[in-house]
Design a protein around this motif. Structure first.
Motif, mmCIF file in Angstrom:
data_model
loop_
_atom_site.group_PDB
_atom_site.id
_atom_site.type_symbol
_atom_site.label_atom_id
_atom_site.label_comp_id
_atom_site.label_asym_id
_atom_site.label_seq_id
_atom_site.Cartn_x
_atom_site.Cartn_y
_atom_site.Cartn_z
ATOM 1 N N SER A 180 0.798 -1.226 0.000
ATOM 2 C CA SER A 180 0.000 0.000 0.000
ATOM 3 C C SER A 180 0.831 1.277 0.000
ATOM 4 N N GLN A 181 2.125 1.167 0.297
ATOM 5 C CA GLN A 181 3.011 2.321 0.279
ATOM 6 C C GLN A 181 4.436 1.867 0.068
ATOM 7 N N GLY A 182 5.257 2.726 -0.528
ATOM 8 C CA GLY A 182 6.664 2.407 -0.708
ATOM 9 C C GLY A 182 6.886 1.414 -1.820
ATOM 10 N N ALA A 183 8.058 0.775 -1.808
ATOM 11 C CA ALA A 183 8.412 -0.170 -2.869
ATOM 12 C C ALA A 183 9.228 -1.324 -2.306
ATOM 13 N N LEU A 184 8.971 -2.500 -2.846
ATOM 14 C CA LEU A 184 9.778 -3.672 -2.538
ATOM 15 C C LEU A 184 11.053 -3.600 -3.372
ATOM 16 N N PRO A 185 12.106 -4.316 -2.969
ATOM 17 C CA PRO A 185 13.308 -4.352 -3.805
ATOM 18 C C PRO A 185 12.972 -4.902 -5.190
ATOM 19 N N LYS A 186 13.653 -4.397 -6.217
ATOM 20 C CA LYS A 186 13.442 -4.939 -7.573
ATOM 21 C C LYS A 186 13.723 -6.439 -7.529
ATOM 22 N N GLY A 187 12.846 -7.205 -8.178
ATOM 23 C CA GLY A 187 12.981 -8.655 -8.206
ATOM 24 C C GLY A 187 12.123 -9.371 -7.180
ATOM 25 N N ILE A 188 11.530 -8.619 -6.243
ATOM 26 C CA ILE A 188 10.669 -9.213 -5.210
ATOM 27 C C ILE A 188 9.218 -8.846 -5.496
ATOM 28 N N ASN A 189 8.337 -9.823 -5.425
ATOM 29 C CA ASN A 189 6.903 -9.599 -5.584
ATOM 30 C C ASN A 189 6.166 -10.108 -4.355
ATOM 31 N N LEU A 190 5.072 -9.435 -4.012
ATOM 32 C CA LEU A 190 4.206 -9.869 -2.913
ATOM 33 C C LEU A 190 2.956 -10.494 -3.507
ATOM 34 N N HIS A 191 2.704 -11.758 -3.182
ATOM 35 C CA HIS A 191 1.498 -12.450 -3.632
ATOM 36 C C HIS A 191 0.347 -12.034 -2.721
ATOM 37 N N LYS A 192 -0.877 -12.101 -3.200
ATOM 38 C CA LYS A 192 -2.039 -11.724 -2.381
ATOM 39 C C LYS A 192 -2.194 -12.589 -1.138
ATOM 40 N N SER A 193 -1.499 -13.756 -1.101
ATOM 41 C CA SER A 193 -1.531 -14.630 0.074
ATOM 42 C C SER A 193 -0.569 -14.166 1.163
ATOM 43 N N GLY A 194 0.258 -13.153 0.855
ATOM 44 C CA GLY A 194 1.238 -12.657 1.808
ATOM 45 C C GLY A 194 2.628 -13.240 1.605
ATOM 46 N N GLU A 195 2.787 -14.128 0.624
ATOM 47 C CA GLU A 195 4.094 -14.736 0.356
ATOM 48 C C GLU A 195 4.916 -13.855 -0.581
ATOM 49 N N PHE A 196 6.221 -13.810 -0.315
ATOM 50 C CA PHE A 196 7.146 -13.105 -1.186
ATOM 51 C C PHE A 196 7.721 -14.086 -2.193
ATOM 52 N N ALA A 197 7.940 -13.628 -3.428
ATOM 53 C CA ALA A 197 8.546 -14.452 -4.467
ATOM 54 C C ALA A 197 9.668 -13.658 -5.118
ATOM 55 N N GLY A 198 10.665 -14.369 -5.620
ATOM 56 C CA GLY A 198 11.762 -13.734 -6.321
ATOM 57 C C GLY A 198 12.969 -13.527 -5.431
ATOM 58 N N ALA A 199 13.946 -12.786 -5.963
ATOM 59 C CA ALA A 199 15.180 -12.480 -5.246
ATOM 60 C C ALA A 199 15.512 -11.010 -5.455
ATOM 61 N N ALA A 200 15.970 -10.357 -4.402
ATOM 62 C CA ALA A 200 16.330 -8.935 -4.485
ATOM 63 C C ALA A 200 17.500 -8.765 -5.452
ATOM 64 N N ARG A 201 17.386 -7.789 -6.367
ATOM 65 C CA ARG A 201 18.425 -7.566 -7.375
ATOM 66 C C ARG A 201 19.438 -6.505 -6.961
ATOM 67 N N SER A 202 19.180 -5.818 -5.833
ATOM 68 C CA SER A 202 20.127 -4.799 -5.391
ATOM 69 C C SER A 202 20.110 -4.674 -3.872
ATOM 70 N N ALA A 203 21.271 -4.268 -3.340
ATOM 71 C CA ALA A 203 21.381 -4.052 -1.901
ATOM 72 C C ALA A 203 20.821 -2.679 -1.552
ATOM 73 N N GLY A 204 20.429 -2.493 -0.297
ATOM 74 C CA GLY A 204 19.912 -1.212 0.164
ATOM 75 C C GLY A 204 18.892 -1.409 1.268
ATOM 76 N N THR A 205 18.313 -0.290 1.702
ATOM 77 C CA THR A 205 17.249 -0.317 2.701
ATOM 78 C C THR A 205 15.963 0.093 2.009
ATOM 79 N N PHE A 206 14.937 -0.712 2.180
ATOM 80 C CA PHE A 206 13.664 -0.508 1.489
ATOM 81 C C PHE A 206 12.550 -0.360 2.518
ATOM 82 N N SER A 207 11.802 0.731 2.419
ATOM 83 C CA SER A 207 10.687 0.982 3.339
ATOM 84 C C SER A 207 9.384 0.836 2.571
#
Length: 124
Positions: free
Chosen positions: A71-98
C-alpha cells in the motif's frame, strides 16, 4: 443432543447437527509479522511471508480469506508480494527498502503494517 439414533453392527449411533455456520470471526484483524529479517542480494527474502490473524476469515478456518497488498513504498526490484502474503523472487540490489503492507479480511476490514527491509550484498 441427538437428532436421530441408529442401531447397527457396531452398536448404537447418535447423529447430531453442529451449528458452526460461517463466516467465522474471532479476534480483531492483525498482522502478526512485525519485522523483516535482513536478506542477501540475489537470494529469496529471509522473511518469506507476512502472516495475519483474526478478523473475518470467510468460510474456512483452514484457508482464511485474507488479501495482502503493497500500500506504500516499494519492494526491492525482483521481489513480488502475492495476495496470500508470500514473497517471491530475489532482491536484485542491496539497500534499505521501506514499505507498508495492508491485509484485508473477508468482511473488508483492513490493517496495515510498515516495514524496513535491509538487503546486503553477498559476502557482507
Amino acid at each position: 443432543s441427538c437428532d436421530s439414533w441408529a442401531t447397527g453392527p457396531g452398536g448404537v449411533t447418535c447423529t447430531a447437527t453442529m451449528a458452526a455456520i460461517p463466516p467465522y470471526t474471532s479476534y480483531p484483524l492483525a498482522i502478526v509479522t512485525r519485522t523483516m529479517y535482513q536478506s542477501t542480494e540475489g537470494s529469496p527474502l529471509t522473511t518469506g511471508q507476512i502472516v495475519a490473524a483474526g478478523g473475518d476469515v470467510g468460510t474456512s478456518l483452514k484457508h482464511p480469506s485474507y488479501h495482502f497488498s503493497l500500500s506504500q513504498g516499494a519492494l526491492p526490484k525482483g521481489i513480488n508480494l502475492h495476495k496470500s502474503g508470500e514473497f517471491a523472487g530475489a532482491a536484485r540490489s542491496a539497500g534499505t527498502f521501506s514499505f507498508t503492507i495492508t491485509v484485508t479480511d473477508a468482511a473488508g476490514n483492513r490493517v496495515s503494517q510498515a516495514y524496513s527491509l535491509v538487503v546486503v550484498a553477498p559476502g557482507t
